[in-house]
Design a protein around this motif. Structure first.
Motif, mmCIF file in Angstrom:
data_model
loop_
_atom_site.group_PDB
_atom_site.id
_atom_site.type_symbol
_atom_site.label_atom_id
_atom_site.label_comp_id
_atom_site.label_asym_id
_atom_site.label_seq_id
_atom_site.Cartn_x
_atom_site.Cartn_y
_atom_site.Cartn_z
ATOM 1 N N VAL A 52 -43.121 10.442 54.012
ATOM 2 C CA VAL A 52 -43.902 9.584 53.115
ATOM 3 C C VAL A 52 -43.848 8.163 53.652
ATOM 4 O O VAL A 52 -42.778 7.552 53.726
ATOM 5 C CB VAL A 52 -43.347 9.627 51.682
ATOM 6 N N THR A 53 -44.992 7.634 54.045
ATOM 7 C CA THR A 53 -45.043 6.272 54.565
ATOM 8 C C THR A 53 -46.455 5.724 54.409
ATOM 9 O O THR A 53 -47.444 6.460 54.516
ATOM 10 C CB THR A 53 -44.621 6.207 56.039
ATOM 11 N N SER A 54 -46.531 4.442 54.110
ATOM 12 C CA SER A 54 -47.831 3.789 53.976
ATOM 13 C C SER A 54 -48.275 3.140 55.275
ATOM 14 O O SER A 54 -49.439 2.793 55.438
ATOM 15 C CB SER A 54 -47.766 2.729 52.865
ATOM 16 N N THR A 81 -47.834 8.786 49.409
ATOM 17 C CA THR A 81 -47.085 8.406 48.208
ATOM 18 C C THR A 81 -45.994 9.431 47.903
ATOM 19 O O THR A 81 -46.136 10.625 48.233
ATOM 20 C CB THR A 81 -48.015 8.313 46.989
ATOM 21 N N PRO A 82 -44.913 9.002 47.258
ATOM 22 C CA PRO A 82 -43.867 9.944 46.863
ATOM 23 C C PRO A 82 -44.373 11.012 45.901
ATOM 24 O O PRO A 82 -43.847 12.137 45.887
ATOM 25 C CB PRO A 82 -42.814 9.047 46.195
ATOM 26 N N ARG A 83 -45.366 10.684 45.086
ATOM 27 C CA ARG A 83 -45.916 11.664 44.148
ATOM 28 C C ARG A 83 -46.494 12.860 44.876
ATOM 29 O O ARG A 83 -46.290 14.025 44.476
ATOM 30 C CB ARG A 83 -46.991 10.990 43.278
ATOM 31 N N GLU A 84 -47.221 12.610 45.962
ATOM 32 C CA GLU A 84 -47.792 13.713 46.740
ATOM 33 C C GLU A 84 -46.689 14.587 47.338
ATOM 34 O O GLU A 84 -46.793 15.825 47.346
ATOM 35 C CB GLU A 84 -48.675 13.149 47.855
ATOM 36 N N ALA A 85 -45.628 13.951 47.836
ATOM 37 C CA ALA A 85 -44.518 14.718 48.413
ATOM 38 C C ALA A 85 -43.826 15.560 47.347
ATOM 39 O O ALA A 85 -43.464 16.719 47.582
ATOM 40 C CB ALA A 85 -43.523 13.763 49.058
ATOM 41 N N GLU A 86 -43.649 14.990 46.149
ATOM 42 C CA GLU A 86 -43.002 15.738 45.067
ATOM 43 C C GLU A 86 -43.821 16.962 44.676
ATOM 44 O O GLU A 86 -43.268 18.028 44.386
ATOM 45 C CB GLU A 86 -42.803 14.818 43.858
ATOM 46 N N LEU A 87 -45.152 16.824 44.672
ATOM 47 C CA LEU A 87 -46.011 17.963 44.351
ATOM 48 C C LEU A 87 -45.865 19.074 45.388
ATOM 49 O O LEU A 87 -45.858 20.261 45.039
ATOM 50 C CB LEU A 87 -47.474 17.514 44.261
ATOM 51 N N LEU A 88 -45.740 18.700 46.671
ATOM 52 C CA LEU A 88 -45.544 19.705 47.714
ATOM 53 C C LEU A 88 -44.230 20.454 47.519
ATOM 54 O O LEU A 88 -44.157 21.673 47.721
ATOM 55 C CB LEU A 88 -45.569 19.033 49.093
ATOM 56 N N PHE A 100 -40.213 6.440 53.534
ATOM 57 C CA PHE A 100 -39.961 5.189 54.239
ATOM 58 C C PHE A 100 -40.629 4.053 53.466
ATOM 59 O O PHE A 100 -41.841 4.110 53.195
ATOM 60 C CB PHE A 100 -40.506 5.232 55.667
ATOM 61 N N GLY A 101 -39.837 3.029 53.090
ATOM 62 C CA GLY A 101 -40.389 1.891 52.366
ATOM 63 C C GLY A 101 -41.216 0.987 53.254
ATOM 64 O O GLY A 101 -41.195 1.094 54.489
ATOM 65 N N HIS A 108 -33.537 -1.558 57.411
ATOM 66 C CA HIS A 108 -33.435 -0.153 57.813
ATOM 67 C C HIS A 108 -32.855 0.761 56.736
ATOM 68 O O HIS A 108 -32.860 1.966 56.885
ATOM 69 C CB HIS A 108 -32.582 -0.047 59.083
ATOM 70 N N ASN A 109 -32.335 0.176 55.664
ATOM 71 C CA ASN A 109 -31.794 1.011 54.593
ATOM 72 C C ASN A 109 -32.829 1.323 53.517
ATOM 73 O O ASN A 109 -32.502 1.892 52.482
ATOM 74 C CB ASN A 109 -30.567 0.335 53.948
ATOM 75 N N ASP A 110 -34.071 0.951 53.761
ATOM 76 C CA ASP A 110 -35.143 1.184 52.788
ATOM 77 C C ASP A 110 -35.704 2.603 52.970
ATOM 78 O O ASP A 110 -36.845 2.793 53.391
ATOM 79 C CB ASP A 110 -36.250 0.130 52.971
ATOM 80 N N VAL A 111 -34.874 3.616 52.685
ATOM 81 C CA VAL A 111 -35.255 5.016 52.834
ATOM 82 C C VAL A 111 -34.815 5.784 51.588
ATOM 83 O O VAL A 111 -33.710 5.563 51.071
ATOM 84 C CB VAL A 111 -34.609 5.654 54.082
ATOM 85 N N GLN A 112 -35.676 6.661 51.116
ATOM 86 C CA GLN A 112 -35.367 7.492 49.952
ATOM 87 C C GLN A 112 -35.577 8.959 50.319
ATOM 88 O O GLN A 112 -36.485 9.293 51.089
ATOM 89 C CB GLN A 112 -36.256 7.116 48.768
ATOM 90 N N PHE A 113 -34.745 9.845 49.753
ATOM 91 C CA PHE A 113 -34.894 11.284 49.977
ATOM 92 C C PHE A 113 -35.232 11.966 48.657
ATOM 93 O O PHE A 113 -34.586 11.720 47.633
ATOM 94 C CB PHE A 113 -33.602 11.886 50.544
#
Length: 352
Positions: A52-54, A81-88, A100-101, A108-113
């Motif tokens: 997920v990255t813009s 978007t994170p919403r699309e990833a959550e739907l998958l 990736f933020g 470099h710590n701007d990452v979410q799983f």
């Protein structure tokens, strides 16, 4: 002495002639080693991953490339978007999403799983692996040194546990069934009135199973080393010594079960209830003892395979000396003496 040896030879011939017994003794260990070594695995591989990255800047692209090149992850899609990833993930088309933020290039710590948490243990492993792979792309990467099992292969953990389970089940179950079978057929009374002392009759029936168990142990160690690639880092002599103590404990437990059971079916059911469930659930084979509730930790303290599995993991994988497993050896030796004394005393009481 000649009569005792004759009884041992007689029992050995009975075992060798019984195809079902031989299948259980050698077929079950081989099959379970292969299943646990190859089929049942907690290794992280081919995790379906969504990015997920813009914006795909140099730093983000480097991190994505490392994830794609890793054997652990299988990149399936890139979304905005994170919403699309959550739907998958909810549609079972992905297991893990790496978000990736916008400021990842500078922070470099701007990452979410986002992880499929249906299996919490695997979800934790997936996120840890992904975090480590991404950390390797940063300016100050996180250093990770994995001792004893650098490839993090689950076989390193399973093989000592399988040894503990198989030796306990085979020795205790087969010994108890063998003695109870003599009772059912009415031949035990014939053996007991023979010139050989009753205690020698029982010992003679256990000796062939002791030899078979030792042979099974050798087969398991050879398969572990040359088929599954599990190292024998410690002294082979001490591995065998500790295993012989454990085998004697299992034979003593089998003798105790035979004193209680009246039929072969009862012996099998009792062996399964007393041995199988505690070995799998409370010995640390599948789940860490430290993670269990306090009450279950107390119960696991009287489960013999727990100490054998701990000793084998230290001797085989860590390569420590016998001094490092003195506690486990002491507990196993004490349990062996107590179980053997109780079993023989109960057997003598029945004769009287």
């Amino acid at each position: 002495m000649k009569q005792f040896i004759s009884f041992v030879i007689k029992e050995a011939r009975h075992i060798l002639r019984d195809k079902r017994t031989m299948l259980i003794l050698f077929g079950m260990p081989t099959v379970m080693m292969l299943i646990f070594g190859f089929a049942i695995s907690t290794d992280v591989k081919n995790v379906r991953t969504v990015v997920v990255t813009s914006q795909m800047d140099v730093q983000t692209q480097t991190a994505v490339d490392r994830l794609r090149a890793s054997e652990y992850f299988n990149m399936t899609a890139t979304v905005g978007t994170p919403r699309e990833a959550e739907l998958l993930i909810r549609r079972q088309k992905a297991d893990l999403a790496v978000v990736f933020g916008k400021d990842y290039a500078t922070h470099h710590n701007d990452v979410q799983f986002i992880v499929d948490g249906a299996d919490p243990n695997m979800a934790q492993q997936w996120s840890n692996y992904a975090r480590q792979v991404i950390a390797d792309t940063q300016v100050a990467p996180v250093s990770l040194k994995m001792l004893y099992n650098p490839q993090m292969r689950s076989a390193y953990n399973f093989v000592p546990a399988i040894m503990g389970m198989l030796l306990m089940l085979v020795c205790a179950m087969m010994t108890s069934v063998s003695i109870v079978r003599e009772k059912e057929r009415g031949t035990m009374e014939v053996l007991l009135v023979s010139p050989v002392r009753p205690l020698m009759v029982i010992v003679a029936k256990a000796v062939p199973y002791l030899a078979m168990a030792f042979l099974i142990l050798v087969v398991i160690l050879l398969m572990a080393r040359y088929v599954l690639g599990v190292p024998l880092a410690g002294s082979l002599l001490w591995i065998l010594v500790v295993s012989v103590i454990y085998i004697l404990l299992a034979l003593s437990l089998g003798l105790l079960i035979s004193d209680v059971a009246r039929t072969q079916l009862a012996a099998l059911l009792l062996s399964a209830m007393v041995l199988l469930m505690p070995v799998v659930m409370l010995s640390g084979m599948m789940f860490p003892v430290e993670s269990m509730p306090t009450v279950l930790q107390w119960v696991s303290a009287v489960v013999p395979p727990r100490y054998y599995i701990e000793a084998m993991r230290k001797l085989m994988i860590m390569g420590v000396g016998i001094g490092e497993v003195a506690r486990e050896v002491g507990v196993l030796s004490g349990m062996t003496v107590v179980l053997l004394w109780v079993a023989l005393a109960k057997f003598n009481n029945r004769l009287e």
